[in-house]
Scaffold this active site. Structure first.
Site, PDB file in Angstrom:
ATOM      1  N   GLU A  20      -4.761 -52.102   3.225  1.00 21.54           N
ATOM      2  CA  GLU A  20      -4.799 -53.552   3.467  1.00 21.54           C
ATOM      3  C   GLU A  20      -5.691 -53.863   4.670  1.00 21.54           C
ATOM      4  O   GLU A  20      -6.472 -54.821   4.648  1.00 21.54           O
ATOM      5  CB  GLU A  20      -3.377 -54.078   3.694  1.00 21.54           C
ATOM      6  CG  GLU A  20      -2.515 -53.936   2.447  1.00 21.54           C
ATOM      7  CD  GLU A  20      -1.144 -54.556   2.613  1.00 21.54           C
ATOM      8  OE1 GLU A  20      -0.928 -55.656   2.095  1.00 21.54           O
ATOM      9  OE2 GLU A  20      -0.273 -53.934   3.270  1.00 21.54           O
ATOM     10  N   GLU A  24       3.572 -48.208  -1.650  1.00 22.78           N
ATOM     11  CA  GLU A  24       4.629 -49.239  -1.618  1.00 22.78           C
ATOM     12  C   GLU A  24       5.436 -49.225  -2.915  1.00 22.78           C
ATOM     13  O   GLU A  24       6.654 -49.381  -2.899  1.00 22.78           O
ATOM     14  CB  GLU A  24       4.016 -50.643  -1.458  1.00 22.78           C
ATOM     15  CG  GLU A  24       3.492 -50.954  -0.070  1.00 22.78           C
ATOM     16  CD  GLU A  24       2.025 -50.564   0.105  1.00 22.78           C
ATOM     17  OE1 GLU A  24       1.533 -49.694  -0.644  1.00 22.78           O
ATOM     18  OE2 GLU A  24       1.381 -51.126   1.004  1.00 22.78           O
TER      19      GLU A  24
HETATM   20  C1  1HE Z   1       4.305 -41.592   9.636  1.00 27.12           C
HETATM   21  C2  1HE Z   1       3.653 -42.278   8.598  1.00 27.12           C
HETATM   22  C3  1HE Z   1       4.042 -43.632   8.369  1.00 27.12           C
HETATM   23  C4  1HE Z   1       2.831 -40.291   8.660  1.00 27.12           C
HETATM   24  N1  1HE Z   1       4.995 -44.150   9.161  1.00 27.12           N
HETATM   25  N2  1HE Z   1       5.234 -42.160  10.386  1.00 27.12           N
HETATM   26  N3  1HE Z   1       2.780 -45.318   4.054  1.00 27.12           N
HETATM   27  C5  1HE Z   1       3.093 -44.226   3.342  1.00 27.12           C
HETATM   28  O1  1HE Z   1       3.993 -44.212   2.539  1.00 27.12           O
HETATM   29  C6  1HE Z   1       2.291 -42.988   3.663  1.00 27.12           C
HETATM   30  C7  1HE Z   1       3.177 -41.982   4.371  1.00 27.12           C
HETATM   31  N4  1HE Z   1       2.400 -40.875   4.912  1.00 27.12           N
HETATM   32  C8  1HE Z   1       1.917 -39.855   4.149  1.00 27.12           C
HETATM   33  O2  1HE Z   1       1.974 -39.860   2.924  1.00 27.12           O
HETATM   34  C9  1HE Z   1       1.287 -38.696   4.868  1.00 27.12           C
HETATM   35  O3  1HE Z   1       1.801 -38.689   6.201  1.00 27.12           O
HETATM   36  C10 1HE Z   1      -0.263 -38.755   4.943  1.00 27.12           C
HETATM   37  C11 1HE Z   1      -0.827 -38.481   3.538  1.00 27.12           C
HETATM   38  C12 1HE Z   1      -0.776 -40.077   5.467  1.00 27.12           C
HETATM   39  C13 1HE Z   1      -0.746 -37.657   5.919  1.00 27.12           C
HETATM   40  O4  1HE Z   1      -0.190 -36.401   5.565  1.00 27.12           O
HETATM   41  P1  1HE Z   1      -0.219 -35.183   6.625  1.00 27.12           P
HETATM   42  O5  1HE Z   1       0.372 -33.992   5.925  1.00 27.12           O
HETATM   43  O6  1HE Z   1      -1.563 -35.057   7.240  1.00 27.12           O
HETATM   44  O7  1HE Z   1       0.751 -35.668   7.836  1.00 27.12           O
HETATM   45  P2  1HE Z   1       2.351 -35.662   7.909  1.00 27.12           P
HETATM   46  O8  1HE Z   1       2.853 -34.323   8.314  1.00 27.12           O
HETATM   47  O9  1HE Z   1       2.949 -36.270   6.690  1.00 27.12           O
HETATM   48  O10 1HE Z   1       2.606 -36.706   9.075  1.00 27.12           O
HETATM   49  C14 1HE Z   1       2.363 -36.396  10.440  1.00 27.12           C
HETATM   50  C15 1HE Z   1       3.322 -37.239  11.261  1.00 27.12           C
HETATM   51  O11 1HE Z   1       3.024 -38.630  11.055  1.00 27.12           O
HETATM   52  C16 1HE Z   1       4.782 -37.066  10.823  1.00 27.12           C
HETATM   53  O12 1HE Z   1       5.592 -37.238  11.958  1.00 27.12           O
HETATM   54  P3  1HE Z   1       6.167 -35.935  12.762  1.00 27.12           P
HETATM   55  O13 1HE Z   1       6.917 -36.520  13.920  1.00 27.12           O
HETATM   56  O14 1HE Z   1       7.026 -35.221  11.775  1.00 27.12           O
HETATM   57  O15 1HE Z   1       4.954 -35.120  13.170  1.00 27.12           O
HETATM   58  C17 1HE Z   1       4.989 -38.243   9.879  1.00 27.12           C
HETATM   59  O16 1HE Z   1       6.365 -38.641   9.807  1.00 27.12           O
HETATM   60  C18 1HE Z   1       4.170 -39.319  10.578  1.00 27.12           C
HETATM   61  N5  1HE Z   1       3.768 -40.349   9.640  1.00 27.12           N
HETATM   62  N6  1HE Z   1       2.747 -41.464   8.011  1.00 27.12           N
HETATM   63  C19 1HE Z   1       5.571 -43.416  10.122  1.00 27.12           C
HETATM   64  N7  1HE Z   1       3.475 -44.372   7.436  1.00 27.12           N
HETATM   65  C20 1HE Z   1       2.511 -54.704   5.589  1.00 27.12           C
HETATM   66  S1  1HE Z   1       3.341 -53.843   4.445  1.00 27.12           S
HETATM   67  C21 1HE Z   1       2.584 -52.297   4.313  1.00 27.12           C
HETATM   68  C22 1HE Z   1       3.480 -51.388   3.566  1.00 27.12           C
HETATM   69  C23 1HE Z   1       3.056 -49.961   3.649  1.00 27.12           C
HETATM   70  O17 1HE Z   1       2.108 -49.616   4.297  1.00 27.12           O
HETATM   71  S2  1HE Z   1       4.040 -48.872   2.798  1.00 27.12           S
HETATM   72  C24 1HE Z   1       3.153 -47.366   2.839  1.00 27.12           C
HETATM   73  C25 1HE Z   1       3.513 -46.545   4.032  1.00 27.12           C
END
Ligand code: 1HE
Length: 257
Positions: free
Chosen positions: A111, A131
């Protein structure tokens, strides 16, 4: 603006705005969304174009899911409106914004990218709207902006099925205008921003503010708005100087691509 997860660096006429929350994949907390809004609202007057970049291997993982709490309908609405206000400052701020994409451009990250004027993606880029599988809906303007890039049918498919587009398919679908080798999106975005910064300010203004509105108008209204904008742009001293320079053989010709 002073936020630990956002950096503003001014390089001559180009502002480089960088999400610096790489450890959390540049997930957008409420504080970070507000910092983005404030940054684009208060860019220095000398800036003529901006680059938006994300630290680390991913551009942006979207909404900070750790902040996703129980909200009643009214609070949910206000939260979405906060995103709208911030991303509106990106799209309709003072200068064109070029997004340098790499890795995940997902959810709210997509977005945010779609509020920019030009998207440059490197070969590691992938696009998704998780989402759909998280039981929520887009809330950062995605339902308005993303169909304008790729069409409502592709967006519906992405949200219903969790489909992920890779960099090549994404460029073909219309997410990005440029596809570049791994690690070069920022350099290409900066090069383009420097080029954009050389345009007459009124031309850039017309492209940012008039064109998207004309696209929403009926043809009759659109032609009229276009004529108004053309008249204003042509009357600027800058435009006259540029045309004169071409006629005097002092300006670049258009060259074959
Ligand atoms: C996060 C987030 C997040 C990572 N919020 N903490 N978005 C999603 O559903 C996407 C969620 N994220 C992922 O699918 C993956 O993290 C990625 C593909 C982006 C990257 O993967 P990777 O393997 O490089 O990283 P990781 O190990 O998953 O994440 C590293 C850290 O970032 C980890 O935290 P840690 O404390 O365990 O190291 C994750 O929890 C954190 N992290 N993404 C919070 N999104 C206005 S409305 C909009 C609505 C939306 O955007 S919904 C979609 C949300």
């Amino acid at each position: 603006m002073n936020h630990p997860d956002l950096q503003l660096e001014v390089r001559d006429e180009v502002a480089v705005v960088r999400l610096t929350r790489g450890a959390k994949r540049n997930a957008l907390s409420d504080g970070l969304i507000l910092a983005l809004r404030d940054t684009f609202e208060n860019l220095p007057a000398t800036v003529r174009a901006a680059v938006l970049d994300g630290e680390g291997p991913h551009f942006c993982a979207g909404l900070d899911l750790s902040e996703l709490k129980e909200r009643d309908a009214g609070q949910g609405l206000q939260h979405s409106r906060m995103w709208h206000a911030a991303l509106e400052r990106v799209q309709y701020g003072p200068v064109p914004v070029i997004a340098a994409l790499h890795g995940a451009v997902v959810g709210g990250g997509l977005e945010l990218a779609s509020a920019c004027h030009i998207r440059v993606a490197d070969s590691t880029t992938f696009y998704a709207l998780p989402e759909g599988s998280r039981g929520i809906f887009v809330g950062g303007g995605g339902s308005v902006r993303i169909p304008k890039l790729i069409g409502a049918a592709r967006m519906t498919d992405m949200m219903l099925t969790g489909r992920v587009y890779n960099a090549e398919d994404g460029e073909r679908a219309g997410f990005a205008q440029y596809l570049v080798p791994e690690g070069t999106a920022f350099d290409k975005a900066l090069e383009l921003a420097r080029r954009v910064a050389q345009n007459a300010p009124l031309t850039n203004y017309a492209l940012m503010h008039a064109l998207p509105r004309i696209a929403e108008q009926t043809a009759d209204h659109g032609f009229f708005t276009e004529a108004l904008m053309a008249g204003i742009a042509q009357s600027a001293p800058d435009a006259k100087e540029r045309v004169r320079a071409f006629l005097d053989g002092k300006a670049d010709k258009v060259r074959k691509a």
